[in-house]
Design a protein around this motif. Structure first.
Motif, PDB file in Angstrom:
ATOM      1  N   LEU A 121      -3.403  22.521  -8.148  1.00  8.38           N
ATOM      2  CA  LEU A 121      -3.201  23.241  -9.381  1.00  8.38           C
ATOM      3  C   LEU A 121      -2.051  23.434 -10.379  1.00  8.38           C
ATOM      4  CD1 LEU A 121      -5.127  26.270  -7.564  1.00  8.38           C
ATOM      5  CD2 LEU A 121      -6.547  24.910  -8.604  1.00  8.38           C
ATOM      6  N   SER A 122      -2.428  23.496 -11.658  1.00  8.40           N
ATOM      7  CA  SER A 122      -1.883  23.641 -13.237  1.00  8.40           C
ATOM      8  C   SER A 122      -0.924  25.238 -12.785  1.00  8.40           C
ATOM      9  CB  SER A 122      -2.844  23.403 -13.806  1.00  8.40           C
ATOM     10  OG  SER A 122      -1.699  23.777 -14.749  1.00  8.40           O
ATOM     11  N   ASP A 123       0.033  24.935 -13.076  1.00  9.19           N
ATOM     12  CA  ASP A 123       0.786  26.269 -13.236  1.00  9.19           C
ATOM     13  C   ASP A 123      -0.041  27.464 -14.541  1.00  9.19           C
ATOM     14  OD1 ASP A 123       2.451  25.800 -11.841  1.00  9.19           O
ATOM     15  OD2 ASP A 123       3.744  24.420 -13.006  1.00  9.19           O
ATOM     16  N   CYS A 124      -0.968  26.714 -15.674  1.00 10.40           N
ATOM     17  CA  CYS A 124      -1.152  27.494 -16.024  1.00 10.40           C
ATOM     18  C   CYS A 124      -2.419  27.742 -15.888  1.00 10.40           C
ATOM     19  CB  CYS A 124      -1.794  27.194 -17.196  1.00 10.40           C
ATOM     20  SG  CYS A 124      -0.063  25.368 -17.794  1.00 10.40           S
ATOM     21  N   ALA A 127      -7.224  30.033 -11.326  1.00 14.42           N
ATOM     22  CA  ALA A 127      -7.842  29.744 -10.333  1.00 14.42           C
ATOM     23  C   ALA A 127      -6.663  29.498  -8.781  1.00 14.42           C
ATOM     24  CB  ALA A 127      -8.537  28.419 -10.107  1.00 14.42           C
ATOM     25  N   SER A 128      -8.106  29.314  -7.808  1.00 12.90           N
ATOM     26  CA  SER A 128      -6.701  29.757  -6.330  1.00 12.90           C
ATOM     27  C   SER A 128      -7.688  28.821  -5.130  1.00 12.90           C
ATOM     28  CB  SER A 128      -7.566  30.972  -5.537  1.00 12.90           C
ATOM     29  OG  SER A 128      -8.004  31.507  -5.886  1.00 12.90           O
ATOM     30  N   THR A 129      -9.040  28.284  -5.832  1.00 12.51           N
ATOM     31  CA  THR A 129      -9.890  27.381  -5.316  1.00 12.51           C
ATOM     32  C   THR A 129     -10.024  25.906  -6.257  1.00 12.51           C
ATOM     33  OG1 THR A 129     -11.381  29.186  -4.524  1.00 12.51           O
ATOM     34  CG2 THR A 129     -12.262  26.535  -4.249  1.00 12.51           C
ATOM     35  N   LEU A 130      -9.991  25.191  -5.131  1.00 12.79           N
ATOM     36  CA  LEU A 130      -9.985  23.245  -5.509  1.00 12.79           C
ATOM     37  C   LEU A 130     -11.488  23.045  -5.174  1.00 12.79           C
ATOM     38  CD1 LEU A 130      -6.639  21.815  -5.558  1.00 12.79           C
ATOM     39  CD2 LEU A 130      -7.811  22.592  -7.551  1.00 12.79           C
ATOM     40  N   THR A 131     -12.219  22.357  -6.212  1.00 13.01           N
ATOM     41  CA  THR A 131     -13.711  21.719  -5.336  1.00 13.01           C
ATOM     42  C   THR A 131     -13.331  20.133  -6.149  1.00 13.01           C
ATOM     43  OG1 THR A 131     -14.490  23.494  -6.443  1.00 13.01           O
ATOM     44  CG2 THR A 131     -15.943  21.540  -5.954  1.00 13.01           C
ATOM     45  N   TYR A 132     -13.671  19.609  -5.085  1.00 15.57           N
ATOM     46  CA  TYR A 132     -13.300  18.093  -4.790  1.00 15.57           C
ATOM     47  C   TYR A 132     -14.243  17.453  -4.393  1.00 15.57           C
ATOM     48  CZ  TYR A 132      -8.640  19.115  -2.896  1.00 15.57           C
ATOM     49  OH  TYR A 132      -7.373  18.592  -2.903  1.00 15.57           O
ATOM     50  N   ALA A 133     -14.819  16.376  -5.546  1.00 16.29           N
ATOM     51  CA  ALA A 133     -16.382  16.177  -5.507  1.00 16.29           C
ATOM     52  C   ALA A 133     -15.381  14.175  -5.846  1.00 16.29           C
ATOM     53  CB  ALA A 133     -16.492  16.623  -7.175  1.00 16.29           C
ATOM     54  N   VAL A 150     -22.523   1.435 -10.624  1.00 12.82           N
ATOM     55  CA  VAL A 150     -23.656   1.731  -9.934  1.00 12.82           C
ATOM     56  C   VAL A 150     -23.352   2.951  -9.137  1.00 12.82           C
ATOM     57  CG1 VAL A 150     -25.880   1.296  -8.898  1.00 12.82           C
ATOM     58  CG2 VAL A 150     -24.372  -0.349  -9.981  1.00 12.82           C
ATOM     59  N   PHE A 151     -23.332   4.379  -9.518  1.00 12.02           N
ATOM     60  CA  PHE A 151     -23.395   5.433  -8.781  1.00 12.02           C
ATOM     61  C   PHE A 151     -24.244   5.342  -7.255  1.00 12.02           C
ATOM     62  CE2 PHE A 151     -24.165   9.775  -7.813  1.00 12.02           C
ATOM     63  CZ  PHE A 151     -22.859  10.484  -7.941  1.00 12.02           C
ATOM     64  N   LEU A 152     -23.125   5.549  -6.516  1.00 13.68           N
ATOM     65  CA  LEU A 152     -24.097   5.134  -4.749  1.00 13.68           C
ATOM     66  C   LEU A 152     -24.366   7.022  -4.175  1.00 13.68           C
ATOM     67  CD1 LEU A 152     -22.621   2.006  -3.611  1.00 13.68           C
ATOM     68  CD2 LEU A 152     -24.785   2.597  -4.618  1.00 13.68           C
ATOM     69  N   GLY A 153     -23.409   8.030  -4.839  1.00 16.34           N
ATOM     70  CA  GLY A 153     -23.285   9.581  -4.025  1.00 16.34           C
ATOM     71  C   GLY A 153     -22.652  10.164  -4.181  1.00 16.34           C
ATOM     72  N   GLU A 154     -22.350  11.596  -3.902  1.00 15.74           N
ATOM     73  CA  GLU A 154     -21.304  12.752  -4.353  1.00 15.74           C
ATOM     74  C   GLU A 154     -21.297  13.438  -2.647  1.00 15.74           C
ATOM     75  OE1 GLU A 154     -20.030  13.954  -8.144  1.00 15.74           O
ATOM     76  OE2 GLU A 154     -21.489  15.699  -7.369  1.00 15.74           O
ATOM     77  N   THR A 155     -19.906  13.932  -2.850  1.00 17.42           N
ATOM     78  CA  THR A 155     -19.953  14.982  -2.327  1.00 17.42           C
ATOM     79  C   THR A 155     -18.880  15.325  -2.305  1.00 17.42           C
ATOM     80  OG1 THR A 155     -19.954  13.100   0.766  1.00 17.42           O
ATOM     81  CG2 THR A 155     -19.435  15.289   0.635  1.00 17.42           C
ATOM     82  N   LYS A 156     -19.123  16.446  -2.249  1.00 19.45           N
ATOM     83  CA  LYS A 156     -18.325  18.109  -3.022  1.00 19.45           C
ATOM     84  C   LYS A 156     -17.512  19.067  -1.969  1.00 19.45           C
ATOM     85  CE  LYS A 156     -21.020  18.740  -6.994  1.00 19.45           C
ATOM     86  NZ  LYS A 156     -20.991  19.944  -8.250  1.00 19.45           N
ATOM     87  N   LEU A 157     -16.381  19.426  -1.910  1.00 20.53           N
ATOM     88  CA  LEU A 157     -15.441  20.280  -0.674  1.00 20.53           C
ATOM     89  C   LEU A 157     -14.573  20.886  -1.050  1.00 20.53           C
ATOM     90  CD1 LEU A 157     -14.956  20.733   2.370  1.00 20.53           C
ATOM     91  CD2 LEU A 157     -12.986  18.106   1.492  1.00 20.53           C
ATOM     92  N   ASN A 158     -15.383  22.623  -0.819  1.00 17.79           N
ATOM     93  CA  ASN A 158     -14.046  23.320  -1.557  1.00 17.79           C
ATOM     94  C   ASN A 158     -13.122  23.622  -0.524  1.00 17.79           C
ATOM     95  OD1 ASN A 158     -16.156  24.018  -3.663  1.00 17.79           O
ATOM     96  ND2 ASN A 158     -17.298  25.089  -2.768  1.00 17.79           N
ATOM     97  N   ILE A 159     -11.595  23.903  -1.797  1.00 16.77           N
ATOM     98  CA  ILE A 159     -10.953  24.283  -0.183  1.00 16.77           C
ATOM     99  C   ILE A 159     -10.220  25.340  -1.471  1.00 16.77           C
ATOM    100  CG2 ILE A 159      -9.009  23.349   0.224  1.00 16.77           C
ATOM    101  CD1 ILE A 159      -9.535  21.017   0.724  1.00 16.77           C
TER     102      ILE A 159
END
Length: 160
Positions: A121-124, A127-133, A150-159
C-alpha cells in the motif's frame, strides 16, 4: 506522492568550470489552481544554485496537470533548451506492485505456471485491504498490424 517530491539535475553535463545556474520553474494550464502560488514560492525559495529540488507533495492537487521545467546556464553564458517534465498527481494513493515469474516465459497449456507478486500500500493510503484482480490476456500479432489483445477472464482476491 506524499511527503516530499524530489527532482534532480545533478547529473547534467557541466564543463567543470564554475557552477551552472539552474532555472527551475513550474507551470499549469490554470494558474488559479489552489496552492499553485505556494508551490511556485517554495520552488523559488530554493535558489538558482540548486541542482536538486524538494517540494511539499501536499501542494500538488490530485488530477491537476503540472509541468516542471528546467533551463541551465553554464559559466560561459550558454543556455540549454528547456527540459519539461509533465506531472500528474493521482486522485488516489496507488499501491506499488512487482510481478515476477519463473523461466521459461511461455508454457504449454498442460503446464502449471507460478507468478510471485509483491504489493505494498502507498504510504499516503488510508486503506488496509488490497484487491488483486488477475486478468488473463492472449497476445497475438496479425500480419504486421498492431498487437491484438483478447481478454480471456479475470479472478479477484481480497487480502487484508
Amino acid at each position: 506522492v506524499c511527503g516530499k517530491f524530489t527532482a534532480g539535475a545533478g547529473l547534467s553535463y557541466n564543463t567543470g568550470y564554475g557552477n551552472p545556474v539552474y532555472d527551475w520553474s513550474i507551470a499549469t494550464i490554470d494558474a488559479a489552481v489552489s496552492k499553485f502560488k505556494s508551490l511556485q514560492d517554495e520552488l523559488a525559495a530554493q535558489g538558482q544554485s540548486t541542482a536538486d529540488i524538494r517540494l511539499d507533495a501536499g501542494l500538488f492537487l490530485p488530477g491537476v496537470q503540472y509541468y516542471l521545467q528546467l533551463q541551465i546556464t553554464n559559466v560561459l553564458g550558454e543556455i540549454s533548451d528547456v527540459a519539461q517534465l509533465p506531472l500528474l498527481k493521482s486522485v488516489s494513493a496507488l499501491p506499488s506492485v512487482t510481478i515476477r515469474a519463473l523461466s521459461p516465459p511461455s508454457v504449454l497449456t498442460s503446464e502449471q505456471y507460478v507468478f510471485y507478486v509483491d504489493a505494498k500500500l502507498s504510504d499516503c493510503s488510508d486503506a488496509s485491504t488490497l484487491t488483486y484482480a488477475w486478468s488473463l490476456i492472449e497476445l497475438s500479432a496479425q500480419r504486421g498490424e498492431a498487437d491484438q489483445f483478447v481478454f480471456l477472464g479475470e479472478t479477484k482476491l481480497n487480502i487484508s
